[in-house]
Each structure stands twice: as structure tokens, then as C-alpha cells.
Scaffold this active site. Structure first.
Site, PDB file in Angstrom:
ATOM      1  N   PRO A   1       0.833  -1.215   0.000  1.00  0.00           N
ATOM      2  CA  PRO A   1       0.000   0.000   0.000  1.00  0.00           C
ATOM      3  C   PRO A   1       0.864   1.261   0.000  1.00  0.00           C
ATOM      4  O   PRO A   1       1.833   1.346   0.755  1.00  0.00           O
ATOM      5  CB  PRO A   1      -0.763  -0.091   1.332  1.00  0.00           C
ATOM      6  CG  PRO A   1      -0.599  -1.480   1.816  1.00  0.00           C
ATOM      7  CD  PRO A   1       0.623  -2.045   1.186  1.00  0.00           C
TER       8      PRO A   1
ATOM      9  N   GLN B   1      -6.842  -1.760   1.297  1.00  0.00           N
ATOM     10  CA  GLN B   1      -6.349  -1.480   2.650  1.00  0.00           C
ATOM     11  C   GLN B   1      -7.253  -0.412   3.250  1.00  0.00           C
ATOM     12  O   GLN B   1      -7.338   0.702   2.745  1.00  0.00           O
ATOM     13  CB  GLN B   1      -4.895  -0.992   2.648  1.00  0.00           C
ATOM     14  CG  GLN B   1      -4.365  -0.915   4.088  1.00  0.00           C
ATOM     15  CD  GLN B   1      -3.018  -0.234   4.238  1.00  0.00           C
ATOM     16  OE1 GLN B   1      -2.855   0.891   3.778  1.00  0.00           O
ATOM     17  NE2 GLN B   1      -2.060  -0.895   4.871  1.00  0.00           N
TER      18      GLN B   1
ATOM     19  N   ARG C   1      -2.321  -5.282   8.990  1.00  0.00           N
ATOM     20  CA  ARG C   1      -0.957  -4.739   8.987  1.00  0.00           C
ATOM     21  C   ARG C   1      -0.610  -4.258  10.395  1.00  0.00           C
ATOM     22  O   ARG C   1      -1.354  -3.493  11.002  1.00  0.00           O
ATOM     23  CB  ARG C   1      -0.822  -3.602   7.978  1.00  0.00           C
ATOM     24  CG  ARG C   1       0.610  -3.092   7.897  1.00  0.00           C
ATOM     25  CD  ARG C   1       0.861  -2.234   6.672  1.00  0.00           C
ATOM     26  NE  ARG C   1       1.683  -2.956   5.720  1.00  0.00           N
ATOM     27  CZ  ARG C   1       2.544  -2.366   4.879  1.00  0.00           C
ATOM     28  NH1 ARG C   1       2.669  -1.067   4.840  1.00  0.00           N
ATOM     29  NH2 ARG C   1       3.259  -3.090   4.049  1.00  0.00           N
TER      30      ARG C   1
ATOM     31  N   ARG D   1       8.528   0.941  -2.605  1.00  0.00           N
ATOM     32  CA  ARG D   1       9.334   1.855  -3.441  1.00  0.00           C
ATOM     33  C   ARG D   1       9.809   1.223  -4.743  1.00  0.00           C
ATOM     34  O   ARG D   1       9.810   1.904  -5.784  1.00  0.00           O
ATOM     35  CB  ARG D   1      10.485   2.414  -2.615  1.00  0.00           C
ATOM     36  CG  ARG D   1       9.988   3.406  -1.556  1.00  0.00           C
ATOM     37  CD  ARG D   1      11.009   3.664  -0.493  1.00  0.00           C
ATOM     38  NE  ARG D   1      11.349   2.450   0.224  1.00  0.00           N
ATOM     39  CZ  ARG D   1      12.380   2.343   1.061  1.00  0.00           C
ATOM     40  NH1 ARG D   1      13.176   3.367   1.251  1.00  0.00           N
ATOM     41  NH2 ARG D   1      12.609   1.206   1.684  1.00  0.00           N
TER      42      ARG D   1
ATOM     43  N   TYR E   1      -1.434   5.070  13.070  1.00  0.00           N
ATOM     44  CA  TYR E   1      -2.775   5.550  12.740  1.00  0.00           C
ATOM     45  C   TYR E   1      -3.742   5.066  13.829  1.00  0.00           C
ATOM     46  O   TYR E   1      -3.316   4.495  14.847  1.00  0.00           O
ATOM     47  CB  TYR E   1      -3.165   5.115  11.318  1.00  0.00           C
ATOM     48  CG  TYR E   1      -2.235   5.753  10.297  1.00  0.00           C
ATOM     49  CD1 TYR E   1      -2.185   7.139  10.171  1.00  0.00           C
ATOM     50  CD2 TYR E   1      -1.376   4.993   9.515  1.00  0.00           C
ATOM     51  CE1 TYR E   1      -1.300   7.747   9.274  1.00  0.00           C
ATOM     52  CE2 TYR E   1      -0.496   5.582   8.619  1.00  0.00           C
ATOM     53  CZ  TYR E   1      -0.463   6.966   8.504  1.00  0.00           C
ATOM     54  OH  TYR E   1       0.411   7.565   7.630  1.00  0.00           O
TER      55      TYR E   1
HETATM   56  C1  LIG Z   1       4.978   6.811  -0.927  1.00  0.00           C
HETATM   57  C2  LIG Z   1       4.638   5.785   0.113  1.00  0.00           C
HETATM   58  C3  LIG Z   1       3.364   5.749   0.632  1.00  0.00           C
HETATM   59  C4  LIG Z   1       3.022   4.776   1.577  1.00  0.00           C
HETATM   60  N1  LIG Z   1       1.735   4.658   2.012  1.00  0.00           N
HETATM   61  C5  LIG Z   1       1.355   3.628   2.768  1.00  0.00           C
HETATM   62  C6  LIG Z   1      -0.001   3.353   3.042  1.00  0.00           C
HETATM   63  O1  LIG Z   1      -0.894   4.015   2.560  1.00  0.00           O
HETATM   64  N2  LIG Z   1      -0.297   2.316   3.854  1.00  0.00           N
HETATM   65  C7  LIG Z   1       0.676   1.524   4.407  1.00  0.00           C
HETATM   66  O2  LIG Z   1       0.369   0.599   5.141  1.00  0.00           O
HETATM   67  N3  LIG Z   1       1.971   1.752   4.111  1.00  0.00           N
HETATM   68  C8  LIG Z   1       2.332   2.747   3.300  1.00  0.00           C
HETATM   69  N4  LIG Z   1       3.633   2.906   2.948  1.00  0.00           N
HETATM   70  C9  LIG Z   1       4.636   1.942   3.440  1.00  0.00           C
HETATM   71  C10 LIG Z   1       4.869   0.854   2.408  1.00  0.00           C
HETATM   72  O3  LIG Z   1       3.726   0.079   2.200  1.00  0.00           O
HETATM   73  C11 LIG Z   1       6.017  -0.064   2.824  1.00  0.00           C
HETATM   74  O4  LIG Z   1       5.647  -0.739   4.002  1.00  0.00           O
HETATM   75  C12 LIG Z   1       7.321   0.678   3.044  1.00  0.00           C
HETATM   76  O5  LIG Z   1       7.541   1.636   2.046  1.00  0.00           O
HETATM   77  C13 LIG Z   1       8.505  -0.299   3.054  1.00  0.00           C
HETATM   78  O6  LIG Z   1       8.587  -0.990   1.840  1.00  0.00           O
HETATM   79  P1  LIG Z   1       9.698  -0.664   0.707  1.00  0.00           P
HETATM   80  O7  LIG Z   1      11.022  -0.769   1.377  1.00  0.00           O
HETATM   81  O8  LIG Z   1       9.480  -1.722  -0.339  1.00  0.00           O
HETATM   82  O9  LIG Z   1       9.420   0.708   0.203  1.00  0.00           O
HETATM   83  C14 LIG Z   1       3.999   3.880   2.027  1.00  0.00           C
HETATM   84  C15 LIG Z   1       5.268   3.959   1.506  1.00  0.00           C
HETATM   85  C16 LIG Z   1       5.592   4.886   0.541  1.00  0.00           C
HETATM   86  C17 LIG Z   1       6.992   4.882  -0.011  1.00  0.00           C
END
Ligand SMILES: Cc1cc2nc3c(=O)[nH]c(=O)nc-3n(C[C@H](O)[C@H](O)[C@H](O)COP(=O)(O)O)c2cc1C
Ligand SMILES: Cc1cc2nc3c(=O)[nH]c(=O)nc-3n(C[C@H](O)[C@H](O)[C@H](O)COP(=O)(O)OP(=O)(O)OC[C@H]3O[C@@H](n4cnc5c(N)ncnc54)[C@H](O)[C@@H]3O)c2cc1C
Length: 805
Positions: free
Chosen positions: A457, A534, A663, A757, A615
């Protein structure tokens, strides 16, 4: 400072020319040094001989409390890299060691009646006594003075030494004298081990796991000379005590181990050579890190080396390697900066700077491996099937990955891939190319994902009034075309005041539901990806600006009132939320249910309840943010009560054949906050309430957090929850290559891997990673097929290197 009083041969001599440890006169010049190594283990001996070799004019003495052949322990293992280093520094020693080496390639694992073997792991082993004897002989040949049978009580016993090496092992008296200077951080690890030997020769590094009525014991076994093998037996403290081993003398302990490991011993006996140890021969490993490695004692510079400075658990067999490499680095710095007394402070600083980095790297890997063995009984041995157990064991330090295993033993790895694929429901063709774990399907309730990759997400802050628009259609549509098995929506808010920012998506009205349906229908009709919703509520982190205008900062205008578990603001300048009343509790729960019902109409395949990242629901779970004294706060049960009420209310209306995920922030990374142990308690509660998956994230609960980032940094939480609680998990966080995902899935550290990312950087991450690891069977969208062949060809060309023009 050097005190110089006499000059005989044109050079100036030290006032204290009589050397304390020997009865001959040693001459010190400004071009040489007096070095005393306290402790004649690998570190002290090797440093002594290297320095003497560098400059025979140095006066080097190694002082050892034991007799020359009296040592604790059996064999030690080395890597090829250490040997290469040693060859470069002193080929004579290296040759001697190499001729005494026992080399083996295979690892054999015995568990639950299965005996499994893999090859290509390349270890060398040598007896500790043999190694010390080689080093001692070389010291003597080079003119290092060796003093045995002398117990050193203090470094001050050598007032004329320029440099005192505290190479006196883990219990270093010298380090303990100067605790304030060296700042040792010593942790006694929970497991018990006994280091024994046997005359049975094993042709593989053997791990034998045995269950008793009280729990699991493991033996680490390897041959180190023509007729002896090391046999280390390890278990947890409670099992150790349950068997009365705390009260057993060495003879009884050995008899117990011989019986327990009788199958692998095959009639051979176990032997001890630690008779000098008082009481139980079972030890605890001491993990040591020192804040500083050197100190001036008023007369000499004292520096820590080897186990006196740091320890690395025997699970990755690196203690001796580190000791030898310390010796090499200190010698190297003397060579570089000058081997004279005045250069010592600079040399010691440079030595510590270089070694601290290397040691931290090894200690990190050793910690992973050590922790694996500490929890193996409670976490893996009963839970995993032998084949997967072995994979988990081989990748325990997380330095050996899936593709690394392929390089070591392709046949074994492909066999494992086929085994895993068959377990995932694939009709395996024994002659066809195996399917890597991340490309196996995953089934949960009535949902089947085509592969294990999830787009995590990610809030895009690009909506007005919570309404999905064309940006979202393209955003999700392109990622669905890019091959992920499951896409998650960003945190989709259940009411206008549940939003983090004015740009967040929602599902509180029919217009939003219709816009969502357009996107979900596109994904379902055009691709085989599944789509998850989500659902969340921002709680005290709401009413803030979109990310690029100031993350977590309150809006400049148009703020809405906030609610949370307790009336605590997120940051000093954040709006203070009001603690939820009974009416709030019911209203928000009803909002979640209403959004769920719309989600059913939209056609989402799975719902994830967002209980992470500080949250609303996360604030109930964390003691940092929940200070309630009613039934919704004060204990795990009370903290989880409201999130579980919401979860159950959703589960009641969400179709039975569709799964639900939760989560969690598995670690608050803040003193007094939740830790993975708390997350396991919550995961169990959600499991009992009907959750199918836990999505294992962490942090963002407190601004005080000190997260430890790094590759796969949250995967250990997933591993813990999956294998201790027995619930399927999603691993997320710094997973960025197919090799990472394959390693995680294959080892059973998670069932799915979520990437955030990487999906922003590459819409077709899954398709591209498949091509990079040579998997051609993954379907590309038919419209894009001609791009597939070219992409694969270009990768193959790049891998082949520059071609002649
Ligand atoms: C731009 C952005 C927005 C995110 N928004 C959410 C979100 O809406 N809900 C959530 O549970 N995590 C959110 N996350 C966290 C990601 O889901 C993920 O857990 C976190 O970026 C680590 O993963 P990665 O290393 O692959 O980026 C967000 C991350 C990024 C980079
Ligand atoms: C069960 C087990 C298995 C291991 N397996 C491996 C392995 O496979 N591979 C590996 O690389 N490492 C292994 N190690 C670790 C390895 O033994 C050490 O890391 C290594 O020996 C460190 O070398 P050192 O010279 O720093 O210390 P040590 O080898 O401990 O040497 C210190 C010396 O100082 C002497 N001494 C101490 N105090 C005094 C004093 N006051 N006066 C005089 N002398 C003193 C001691 O008698 C000793 O000889 C294992 C350790 C254990 C416990």
C-alpha cells in the site's frame, strides 16, 4: 613519551633496558618497539610473529598462562578469504596451516528421521592445538619470546613496553581493568553449549537435531584432523535445566550427549578437553562489543585484539578469523604509518577505525545465525518440514541467498525449488526448468495469487474528496500489467475525517465506490493480478499536508478535529486529538463496516485492516499512544480490544471465501513501545479472530523512534510471527531483488513479499526481475510480448559482457 638516557652505539637507549619478562638485556632504539602480547591465542601469537617478521629489531614477547599444548577446544573453521590474506602476510605460516587443513564441501542435516546433504560450501578446519603449535613454532623461528605458565594480572607488569596487546580472550583481565576506557558491552546469550570432540570422522559439516521429552538439542559437527571431529552441542537454558544438566558433572553430561546423539555417533565416544573448567562444562556464549579498543595506561599503550575486543558466535565460525585479521590490520597500519613508538597512537586509531567496520559486519551475520540457533527449537524444528528447515538453516546468517545457493549446489537448489513448487500446487515437470519460489502461486481461502509479489500500500495523495481518478487508474493499471500477483490500494479512508491528508483516497460514498470499481474491473479484466483494499483511519496523524508539502505537518487551513486512543499529539506542533468516546468507537466501527460493504460491491479480493504506523488502530495497540484506563487500554488484551472489534465487524460482513490481512507495526523502535514479542501476542489474537495474514511492518508510531534500517530489515518480524504464531505473513521493507524475495519465501520467513518503493521505480518490477533471473515462463501482457524477447536478449548480452565489434 620515551625516556632516553644512554647512548652506546650511536643510537639512544631506553633507561629501562632490562626487559621484565626475560633475563637478557634487550636494546630499544627509536626504530623499534617493545611489544608484549598478553595471551598466546591466535591473536597474540599471530600479531607477535607478524611484527617480528616486519622488523626483527622489535622486542616481542607473548605471555601465556597455559602450557604450550594445553588448550581448550577442538577444531576451528576458516574461510578461503582469510587464508588468502594470511598467505600474503606470512606464506610460511599459511603453508603450514594449509597442509594441516581438513577441507570439506558438504553440509549434512539430520532432523526428524531425514538425512539431507548439499555440497559446494567450501570450509577448512584445523585443530585449535595444531593451529597454536604452528603459530608458536613460527614465533620461535622468528625470535619472538614465548613465555608459558605465566599468569598476567596487570598490564602494568611491563613498564617498559611501548605496546601491550590485550589478546587475553573473552574474559580479558586487561579489558576489565579499564572498563571506563574500553566501554565493553557484554551480553550473555541464553543458550547453553558444550564443546566436545570425538574420534569419529565425518565427511561433511554435520548438523544433527534431536528432540527429547523437554525439547530440541542440536549438534554442530566437523572433522578437523585425520581422526578427530569437533562436536558442539547446544540447547536452551530451560531444556538444559529440565534435563538436570545444570547439576550434572562433565562425565554425566557426556554420557547424556552420547545417548542423545548415538545415531550420528555410531558407536564413537565423546571426549572433553576442558577439564580445567570448574563446575558445569556447559557454557553460555558471551557477545562482546567494545566502545573503544585502545588506552594509554600511563606507561604503555594498551590495545585490545581478538576475543578480548569482540566475539562472533561459533554458528558462523569466525572468531579465529577475526582474531587473525585484527593482527594483520594492526601490522598493516604499523607498516603504513610507521612502526616506532611515537606513531603508536595514530596506528591504534587507524586500526580501530578499519577493524570496527569489518567486525560489525561479521558480528551482524553471526548474530543472525546465533539467534537462529537460539530459537530453532521453538520456531523451526517442529514447524517446518525437513526440506524447508534445511533451507532456513543454510540461509540463517542471511548472507547466503537463493542465487548464492544456486552457485554452490545447483542440483540441490533446483531439487528444493521443485519440492517447494509442488507444495504450492504446481504440477512439477521433473525435466523442465524449476519455478523459483516467488513465482509459485499462493492460495488463501478462495483467493489464488499467481505469484508471491505484492505491491505494498502506498498513499499517493492525489485524490479530491477521497475520489479515485485517472491518475489512480493508470497508477494501479500499469502495476497490474507489470506482473505483481496482488496490488494493495493505498490506505483507503473510511470517512472524510479518517484521512491523513486532503489528497487521500476514500470509500465512504457511492461515487467513490463507482470510481474504484472502474479501476478494479480494469485490473481484473486486463490482467491476472488480484486487488486488495487497505482500509484505515488516520487517527491522530490526520489532517496533515500531502507528503511533498510537509509530511505530518498540520494543514495551514481547513483542519478537521482528530480522534485517537488517548489525547496525545503525534508531534509537539500536531493537533491534539480527543480520546475516543463510546459514541466515537461505535461510529468508526460502523464506518469500517460500511466501507467494507462498498468494497464487496467494488469487487476487491482481500481486505487489509491497517493497524500499523501510528494511525488510529495502531494507537490502540501501542502502550506509547494508548493511556486509557477503561476496557480499551492497559494490557495486551485491552489494547487489542478495539482493533479486534473492528476486525470482527468487518469479518462478519466480508465474504467468507475472501481472506483478510492485518498490517501491524511489529516494532515501535522506541523505549517502552511494542516489540516483536508484543506483535506476536497481537498476531495470535488476530489469528483467533479469523485473520489469514499479518503484513509485518514497523515503526511510525512515535517520533522518538530509532529504527535500524537495512536490507530486509523487517523480515525477522515476519519470520517470528509466521513460525511462532503459525499465521501466514507478508514480509515488507527493503526487499528489492528477486533474490531477496526468493530467499524469504523459500526459507518460510514469509508467504508473500510486499514491495513499495521498487514499484514506484519500476511499474513492471515483477516481469523485469523474472527476466533478470532467467525465468522466461512468466507471462507478459499479450500487447507487450515483442518487448519481452528484446528485454531478455539485452539482459543476456549485458551478462555476456562486451562483445568484439
Ligand atoms: C509513498 C509511500 C506511501 C506509503 N503509504 C502507505 C499506506 O498508505 N499504507 C501503508 O500501510 N503503508 C504505506 N507505505 C509503506 C509501504 O507500504 C512499505 O511498508 C514501506 O515503504 C517499506 O517498503 P519498501 O522498502 O518496499 O518501500 C507507504 C510507503 C511509501 C513509499
Ligand atoms: C564452542 C566454540 C567454538 C568455536 N569455533 C570456532 C570456529 O569454528 N572458528 C573460529 O574461527 N572460531 C571459533 N571459536 C572462537 C575462537 O576460539 C576464538 O574466537 C579465538 O580463539 C579468539 O582468539 P584470541 O587469540 O583472541 O583468544 P583466545 O583463543 O581465547 O586466546 C586467549 C589466550 O589468552 C590466555 N590468557 C588469558 N588470560 C591470560 C592471563 N591473564 N595471563 C596469561 N594468559 C592469559 C588464554 O589462556 C588463551 O590462550 C569458537 C569458540 C567457541 C567457544
Amino acid at each position: 613519551m620515551m625516556l632516553v638516557v644512554i647512548a652506546t652505539d650511536g643510537l639512544m637507549l631506553d633507561r629501562k633496558a632490562k626487559y621484565m619478562t626475560s633475563n637478557h638485556f634487550a636494546i630499544r632504539t627509536e626504530k623499534n618497539m617493545r611489544i608484549v602480547c598478553i595471551g598466546g591465542g591466535p591473536a597474540g601469537l599471530y600479531f607477535g610473529l607478524l611484527m617480528k617478521k616486519e622488523n626483527p629489531a622489535h622486542h616481542v614477547t607473548v605471555i601465556e598462562r597455559n602450557k604450550p599444548y594445553d588448550t581448550f577446544g577442538w577444531g576451528v573453521v576458516f574461510s578461503d578469504a582469510t587464508m588468502e590474506n594470511m598467505r600474503a602476510w606470512d606464506s610460511e605460516t599459511a603453508q603450514e596451516i594449509e597442509s594441516a587443513f581438513n577441507h570439506w564441501d558438504d553440509i549434512e542435516v539430520l532432523i526428524k528421521g531425514k538425512r539431507m546433504r548439499t555440497t559446494g560450501h567450501g570450509f577448512v578446519g584445523i585443530g585449535r592445538k595444531r593451529l597454536l603449535n604452528i603459530l608458536q613454532a613460527r614465533c620461535e623461528a622468528l625470535g619472538v619470546e614465548l613465555v608459558f605458565n605465566r599468569e598476567v594480572d596487570s598490564d602494568l607488569e611491563f613498564p617498559d613496553a611501548d605496546l601491550v596487546i590485550a589478546s587475553d580472550g573473552i574474559n580479558s583481565k586487561i579489558r576489565n581493568r579499564y572498563q571506563q576506557a574500553f566501554r565493553p558491552d557484554l551480553v550473555v546469550r541464553p543458550n547453553r553449549f558444550i564443546w566436545l570432540g570425538t574420534n569419529k570422522r565425518y565427511d561433511a559439516f554435520t548438523f544433527d537435531f534431536r528432540r527429547t521429552e523437554h525439547g530440541w538439542f542440536q549438534a554442530h559437527i566437523y572433522k578437523f584432523d585425520e581422526d578427530t571431529s569437533t562436536f558442539i552441542i547446544e540447547t536452551t537454558e530451560d531444556i538444559f535445566q529440565a534435563h538436570g544438566l545444570d547439576k550434572a558433572d562433565e562425565t554425566r553430561s557426556i554420557a547424556f550427549c552420547e545417548e542423545l546423539f548415538s545415531e550420528v555417533l555410531d558407536g564413537a565416544n565423546l571426549m572433553s578437553n576442558a577439564r580445567h573448567l570448574r563446575g558445569s562444562a556447559w557454557l553460555n556464549f558471551n557477545r562482546l562489543i567494545c566502545g573503544k579498543w585502545s588506552h594509554f595506561n600511563g606507561q604503555s599503550h594498551v590495545v585490545l585484539m581478538g576475543d578480548a575486543a569482540h566475539t562472533a558466535h561459533f554458528a558462523i565460525g569466525s572468531g579465529t578469523k577475526l582474531a587473525l585479521e585484527d593482527a594483520i590490520e594492526l601490522t598493516q597500519q604499523f607498516r603504513k604509518l610507521g612502526a616506532t613508538p611515537d606513531k603508536i597512537p595514530d596506528v591504534l586509531a587507524a586500526y580501530e577505525e578499519v577493524r570496527a567496520v569489518d567486525v560489525a559486519r561479521i558480528q551482524n551475520a553471526a548474530r543472525n545465525a546465533m539467534e537462529w540457533f537460539e530459537v530453532v527449537g521453538s520456531r523451526y524444528a517442529d514447524t517446518l518440514e525437513p526440506e524447508q528447515f534445511m533451507y532456513s538453516l543454510l540461509t540463517r546468517s542471511q548472507r547466503i541467498s537463493h542465487e548464492n545457493l544456486r552457485v554452490r549446489d545447483k542440483v540441490w537448489l533446483e531439487g528444493y525449488e521443485r519440492w517447494f513448487a509442488a507444495r504450492s500446487g504446481i504440477n512439477v515437470d521433473p525435466d523442465g526448468p524449476p519455478v523459483p519460489p516467488m513465482f509459485t502461486p499462493y492460495r488463501v481461502r478462495g483467493l489464488t495469487l499467481q505469484n508471491r509479489i505484492v505491491m505494498s500500500p502506498m498513499a499517493m495523495y492525489s485524490a479530491n474528496d477521497g475520489l479515485p481518478n485517472d491518475f489512480h487508474l493508470v497508477h494501479f493499471g500499469s502495476r497490474a500489467l507489470g506482473g505483481a500477483g496482488l496490488l494493495f490500494s493505498e490506505m483507503t479512508c473510511v470517512s472524510p475525517d479518517a484521512r491523513i491528508t486532503p489528497g487521500c483516497l476514500g470509500l465512504w460514498n457511492d461515487e467513490q465506490a463507482a470510481a474504484w470499481k472502474r479501476i478494479v474491473d480494469f485490473v481484473h479484466t486486463t490482467t491476472s493480478a488480484k486487488f486488495g483494499l487497505q482500509l484505515g483511519h488516520a487517527g491522530r496523524k490526520g489532517s496533515t499536508r500531502v507528503a511533498w508539502e510537509g509530511i505530518d505537518q498540520p494543514l495551514e487551513a481547513g483542519n478537521w478535529p482528530l480522534i485517537s486512543a488517548s489525547a496525545l499529539p503525534y508531534m509537539a506542533n500536531s493537533q491534539v486529538p480527543h480520546a475516543m468516546t463510546r459514541a466515537d468507537v461505535e461510529r468508526v466501527k460502523a464506518d469500517f463496516v460500511a466501507a467494507t460493504k462498498r468494497g464487496i460491491e467494488v469487487g476487491f479480493d482481500i481486505i487489509e485492516l491497517h493497524c500499523a504506523h501510528g494511525y488510529l488502530l495502531s494507537c490502540f495497540l501501542s502502550p506509547l499512544t494508548n493511556r486509557r484506563t477503561d476496557e480499551y487500554g492497559g494490557s495486551h488484551e485491552n489494547n487489542a480490544r478495539y482493533p479486534l472489534e473492528v476486525f470482527r465487524a468487518i469479518r462478519d460482513v466480508w465474504p467468507q471465501e475472501k481472506p483478510m490481512s492485518v498490517r501491524l507495526s511489529c516494532h515501535d523502535w522506541t523505549e517502552g513501545g511494542n516489540t516483536p514479542a508484543d506483535a506476536a501476542i497481537y498476531a495470535k489474537m488476530f489469528k483467533e479472530a479469523g485473520a489469514d495474514l499479518v503484513d509485518c511492518s514497523s515503526g511510525q508510531v512515535s517520533k522518538e523512534e530509532k529504527p535500524v534500517y537495512g536490507r530486509l530489515f523487517q523480515t525477522p518480524f515476519s519470520d517470528k510471527l509466521r513460525n511462532e504464531v503459525g499465521i501466514a505473513t507478508v514480509a515488507v521493507g527493503a526487499i528489492s531483488e528477486a533474490d531477496h524475495a526468493n530467499s524469504i519465501i523459500a526459507a518460510g520467513r514469509a508467504d508473500l513479499c510486499a514491495l513499495a518503493r521498487p514499484h514506484l521505480a519500476d511499474t513492471a518490477w515483477t516481469l523485469h526481475e523474472a527476466a533478470k533471473i532467467g525465468v522466461k515462463s512468466i507471462a507478459w501482457p499479450k500487447q507487450y510480448l515483442s518487448g519481452k524477447a528484446q528485454y531478455e536478449t539485452n539482459l543476456a548480452r549485458a551478462a555476456a559482457g562486451p562483445q568484439p565489434s
